[in-house]
Design an enzyme around this catalytic site. Structure first.
Site, PDB file in Angstrom:
ATOM      1  N   LYS A 161      24.711 -33.175  -1.711  1.00  0.00           N
ATOM      2  CA  LYS A 161      25.611 -32.763  -2.803  1.00  0.00           C
ATOM      3  C   LYS A 161      27.008 -33.322  -2.583  1.00  0.00           C
ATOM      4  CE  LYS A 161      22.607 -30.198  -5.062  1.00  0.00           C
ATOM      5  NZ  LYS A 161      22.154 -30.569  -6.424  1.00  0.00           N
ATOM      6  N   ARG A 162      27.083 -34.408  -1.847  1.00  0.00           N
ATOM      7  CA  ARG A 162      28.347 -35.118  -1.588  1.00  0.00           C
ATOM      8  C   ARG A 162      29.396 -34.178  -0.987  1.00  0.00           C
ATOM      9  NH1 ARG A 162      24.417 -37.837  -2.358  1.00  0.00           N
ATOM     10  NH2 ARG A 162      24.291 -39.545  -3.869  1.00  0.00           N
ATOM     11  N   ALA A 175      33.226 -34.134  -2.406  1.00  0.00           N
ATOM     12  CA  ALA A 175      33.332 -34.250  -3.872  1.00  0.00           C
ATOM     13  C   ALA A 175      34.002 -33.032  -4.502  1.00  0.00           C
ATOM     14  CB  ALA A 175      31.954 -34.462  -4.478  1.00  0.00           C
ATOM     15  N   LEU A 185      35.143 -29.038  -5.350  1.00  0.00           N
ATOM     16  CA  LEU A 185      34.521 -27.747  -5.672  1.00  0.00           C
ATOM     17  C   LEU A 185      33.073 -27.940  -6.129  1.00  0.00           C
ATOM     18  CD1 LEU A 185      35.099 -24.680  -6.390  1.00  0.00           C
ATOM     19  CD2 LEU A 185      35.730 -25.504  -8.669  1.00  0.00           C
ATOM     20  N   LEU A 193      30.694 -27.577  -8.555  1.00  0.00           N
ATOM     21  CA  LEU A 193      30.856 -27.291  -9.988  1.00  0.00           C
ATOM     22  C   LEU A 193      29.704 -26.458 -10.534  1.00  0.00           C
ATOM     23  CD1 LEU A 193      32.207 -30.799 -11.041  1.00  0.00           C
ATOM     24  CD2 LEU A 193      33.531 -28.683 -10.841  1.00  0.00           C
ATOM     25  N   GLY A 210      38.882 -30.781  -4.845  1.00  0.00           N
ATOM     26  CA  GLY A 210      39.031 -29.899  -3.683  1.00  0.00           C
ATOM     27  C   GLY A 210      38.882 -30.627  -2.356  1.00  0.00           C
ATOM     28  N   GLU A 252      42.246 -31.686  -1.692  1.00  0.00           N
ATOM     29  CA  GLU A 252      43.037 -30.497  -1.325  1.00  0.00           C
ATOM     30  C   GLU A 252      42.791 -30.119   0.141  1.00  0.00           C
ATOM     31  OE1 GLU A 252      41.576 -28.141  -4.863  1.00  0.00           O
ATOM     32  OE2 GLU A 252      43.710 -27.669  -4.973  1.00  0.00           O
ATOM     33  N   GLU A 289      40.207 -32.883 -12.456  1.00  0.00           N
ATOM     34  CA  GLU A 289      40.211 -31.551 -13.061  1.00  0.00           C
ATOM     35  C   GLU A 289      40.439 -31.597 -14.569  1.00  0.00           C
ATOM     36  OE1 GLU A 289      41.526 -32.308 -10.148  1.00  0.00           O
ATOM     37  OE2 GLU A 289      40.864 -30.789  -8.717  1.00  0.00           O
ATOM     38  N   ARG A 307      37.310 -32.234 -16.307  1.00  0.00           N
ATOM     39  CA  ARG A 307      36.348 -31.132 -16.161  1.00  0.00           C
ATOM     40  C   ARG A 307      36.824 -29.859 -16.877  1.00  0.00           C
ATOM     41  NH1 ARG A 307      33.598 -34.931 -14.692  1.00  0.00           N
ATOM     42  NH2 ARG A 307      33.620 -35.696 -12.556  1.00  0.00           N
ATOM     43  N   GLY A 364      42.652 -25.589  -7.532  1.00  0.00           N
ATOM     44  CA  GLY A 364      42.698 -24.187  -7.117  1.00  0.00           C
ATOM     45  C   GLY A 364      42.636 -24.023  -5.613  1.00  0.00           C
TER      46      GLY A 364
HETATM   47  C1  1HE Z   1      27.917 -32.099  -7.081  1.00  0.00           C
HETATM   48  C2  1HE Z   1      29.301 -32.374  -7.024  1.00  0.00           C
HETATM   49  C3  1HE Z   1      30.193 -31.301  -7.240  1.00  0.00           C
HETATM   50  C4  1HE Z   1      28.226 -34.213  -6.665  1.00  0.00           C
HETATM   51  N1  1HE Z   1      29.672 -30.076  -7.489  1.00  0.00           N
HETATM   52  N2  1HE Z   1      27.456 -30.891  -7.325  1.00  0.00           N
HETATM   53  N3  1HE Z   1      34.539 -32.819  -8.397  1.00  0.00           N
HETATM   54  C5  1HE Z   1      34.160 -33.817  -9.234  1.00  0.00           C
HETATM   55  O1  1HE Z   1      34.404 -33.778 -10.427  1.00  0.00           O
HETATM   56  C6  1HE Z   1      33.380 -34.931  -8.605  1.00  0.00           C
HETATM   57  C7  1HE Z   1      31.969 -34.946  -9.168  1.00  0.00           C
HETATM   58  N4  1HE Z   1      31.120 -35.874  -8.428  1.00  0.00           N
HETATM   59  C8  1HE Z   1      31.119 -37.221  -8.663  1.00  0.00           C
HETATM   60  O2  1HE Z   1      31.907 -37.766  -9.423  1.00  0.00           O
HETATM   61  C9  1HE Z   1      30.078 -38.006  -7.943  1.00  0.00           C
HETATM   62  O3  1HE Z   1      29.020 -37.126  -7.565  1.00  0.00           O
HETATM   63  C10 1HE Z   1      30.602 -38.729  -6.669  1.00  0.00           C
HETATM   64  C11 1HE Z   1      31.556 -39.862  -7.069  1.00  0.00           C
HETATM   65  C12 1HE Z   1      31.297 -37.767  -5.716  1.00  0.00           C
HETATM   66  C13 1HE Z   1      29.379 -39.325  -5.892  1.00  0.00           C
HETATM   67  O4  1HE Z   1      28.598 -40.105  -6.770  1.00  0.00           O
HETATM   68  P1  1HE Z   1      27.084 -40.483  -6.363  1.00  0.00           P
HETATM   69  O5  1HE Z   1      26.558 -41.413  -7.423  1.00  0.00           O
HETATM   70  O6  1HE Z   1      27.052 -40.932  -4.946  1.00  0.00           O
HETATM   71  O7  1HE Z   1      26.276 -39.089  -6.356  1.00  0.00           O
HETATM   72  P2  1HE Z   1      25.721 -38.219  -7.594  1.00  0.00           P
HETATM   73  O8  1HE Z   1      24.366 -38.732  -7.992  1.00  0.00           O
HETATM   74  O9  1HE Z   1      26.726 -38.104  -8.671  1.00  0.00           O
HETATM   75  O10 1HE Z   1      25.595 -36.779  -6.931  1.00  0.00           O
HETATM   76  C14 1HE Z   1      24.590 -36.464  -5.989  1.00  0.00           C
HETATM   77  C15 1HE Z   1      24.295 -34.997  -6.141  1.00  0.00           C
HETATM   78  O11 1HE Z   1      25.447 -34.253  -5.769  1.00  0.00           O
HETATM   79  C16 1HE Z   1      23.985 -34.594  -7.570  1.00  0.00           C
HETATM   80  O12 1HE Z   1      23.078 -33.504  -7.538  1.00  0.00           O
HETATM   81  P3  1HE Z   1      21.502 -33.726  -7.807  1.00  0.00           P
HETATM   82  O13 1HE Z   1      20.916 -32.345  -7.676  1.00  0.00           O
HETATM   83  O14 1HE Z   1      21.414 -34.321  -9.191  1.00  0.00           O
HETATM   84  O15 1HE Z   1      21.038 -34.687  -6.748  1.00  0.00           O
HETATM   85  C17 1HE Z   1      25.331 -34.112  -8.073  1.00  0.00           C
HETATM   86  O16 1HE Z   1      25.204 -33.195  -9.161  1.00  0.00           O
HETATM   87  C18 1HE Z   1      25.836 -33.414  -6.846  1.00  0.00           C
HETATM   88  N5  1HE Z   1      27.292 -33.267  -6.851  1.00  0.00           N
HETATM   89  N6  1HE Z   1      29.470 -33.691  -6.764  1.00  0.00           N
HETATM   90  C19 1HE Z   1      28.327 -29.901  -7.537  1.00  0.00           C
HETATM   91  N7  1HE Z   1      31.527 -31.443  -7.174  1.00  0.00           N
HETATM   92  C20 1HE Z   1      39.273 -25.282  -5.685  1.00  0.00           C
HETATM   93  S1  1HE Z   1      39.474 -26.080  -7.155  1.00  0.00           S
HETATM   94  C21 1HE Z   1      38.976 -27.722  -6.905  1.00  0.00           C
HETATM   95  C22 1HE Z   1      38.664 -28.358  -8.213  1.00  0.00           C
HETATM   96  C23 1HE Z   1      37.798 -29.553  -8.033  1.00  0.00           C
HETATM   97  O17 1HE Z   1      37.359 -29.865  -6.963  1.00  0.00           O
HETATM   98  S2  1HE Z   1      37.496 -30.468  -9.448  1.00  0.00           S
HETATM   99  C24 1HE Z   1      36.647 -31.864  -8.885  1.00  0.00           C
HETATM  100  C25 1HE Z   1      35.179 -31.632  -8.798  1.00  0.00           C
END
Ligand code: 1HE
Length: 265
Positions: free
Chosen positions: A28-29, A65, A67, A69, A112, A115, A135, A138, A143
């Site tokens: 889940k990265r 990656a 929080l 989500l 996060g 962060e 963010e 999304r 946070g």
């Molecule tokens: C996740 C998450 C996640 C991956 N929560 N499950 N963060 C983001 O908006 C970043 C979202 N993630 C991405 O843009 C990409 O996953 C990556 C660039 C990090 C990596 O890409 P990739 O092609 O290597 O992997 P993938 O196929 O997108 O993800 C692999 C799996 O990890 C997949 O799940 P699967 O069950 O389909 O295999 C994804 O859904 C899962 N995954 N990132 C949940 N973040 C305290 S407040 C903080 C606010 C924030 O952090 S906002 C930013 C959130």
């Protein structure tokens, strides 16, 4: 970057006086769920009890990656507030605890994840690292302390730019912005971060404590209050046995001199 070596969310090992804390949810990265925050907290507390410096790194190609989500999208409002406050408490243990932390960044250092990196004292990135605050896309907000820590690290205007536009920065760009202190070749980030931590672990413990606890507080004070606080901390540090021993070692020519860059032994 190191491979995951077991099925715990966070791995923990030591190398001399340095704790190596590995985010270990590569499928889940390394997205941070509620359980994951607690596992990070346990490792941070253990490192502070056992070691003199620590490294936080990611297993697999991505540091973190952000929080989780999928978990977040299910949360009622007040649970989300409490979740954010828990991140604050845990990251505060890192930033203003008893030992310095280095983060070893590769791949996604996003939301996060950035962060978390901002709560550490020194950031080392390899050429694969990329930085984003998605963010805005999304529909959420930082946070995990980013509006305080990332904002102070790179400046509120640059942080606002990242959040408003969703732009993704390379390690080299983030170094220019002051968000990372070292950029290394792919595959070398854990080694370099560990070397930086080992160097800090040799410092006087009280001075490290004063650096990580006094500097951010003094930055929040007026100049007048900051200068007064600095004198108090400086005098306390000088009175430790460690300072007495180290100053004597220098005066008796038993301690290393400060060496110009490129002339280290
Ligand atoms: C996740 C998450 C996640 C991956 N929560 N499950 N963060 C983001 O908006 C970043 C979202 N993630 C991405 O843009 C990409 O996953 C990556 C660039 C990090 C990596 O890409 P990739 O092609 O290597 O992997 P993938 O196929 O997108 O993800 C692999 C799996 O990890 C997949 O799940 P699967 O069950 O389909 O295999 C994804 O859904 C899962 N995954 N990132 C949940 N973040 C305290 S407040 C903080 C606010 C924030 O952090 S906002 C930013 C959130």
């Amino acid at each position: 970057m190191a491979e995951a070596d077991d099925d715990r969310l966070v791995t923990y090992r030591t190398q001399d006086n340095v704790a190596l804390i590995g985010l270990n949810r590569p499928a889940k990265r390394n997205a941070i769920s509620d359980r994951f925050v607690e596992a990070i907290n346990d490792a941070v507390q253990r490192a502070q009890a056992e070691c003199r410096a620590a490294v936080i790194h990611g297993h697999g190609p991505h540091f973190c990656a952000g929080l989780d989500l999928s978990e977040h999208s299910e949360k009622p409002l007040f649970e989300a507030v409490k979740g954010s406050r828990r991140w604050h408490a845990v990251f505060d243990h890192i930033e203003r605890g008893t030992i310095p932390f280095v983060s070893a960044l590769s791949g996604a250092t996003v939301g996060g994840g950035f962060e978390l990196a901002a709560a550490t004292h020194i950031r080392v990135a390899d050429m694969t690292a990329f930085f984003a605050l998605p963010e805005g896309q999304r529909g959420i907000f930082v946070g995990g302390g980013g509006s305080v820590r990332i904002s102070r690290l790179i400046g509120p205007a640059r942080m606002g730019d990242m959040m408003l536009t969703g732009r993704v920065l390379s390690a080299a760009q983030m170094e220019q912005w002051g968000g990372v202190s070292y950029v290394v070749e792919e595959g070398q980030v854990l080694e370099r971060a560990t070397a930086v931590a080992a160097r800090m672990a040799e410092n006087a413990e009280f001075t490290n404590y004063a650096i990580i606890n006094a500097l951010p507080r003094i930055a929040d004070m007026s100049s007048e209050d900051g200068l007064f606080a600095e004198s108090m901390v400086a005098t306390l540090a000088t009175m430790t046995d460690d300072a007495k021993d180290r100053l004597r070692a220098f005066l008796e020519k038993r301690a290393a001199k400060v060496t110009p860059p490129g002339q280290e032994g």
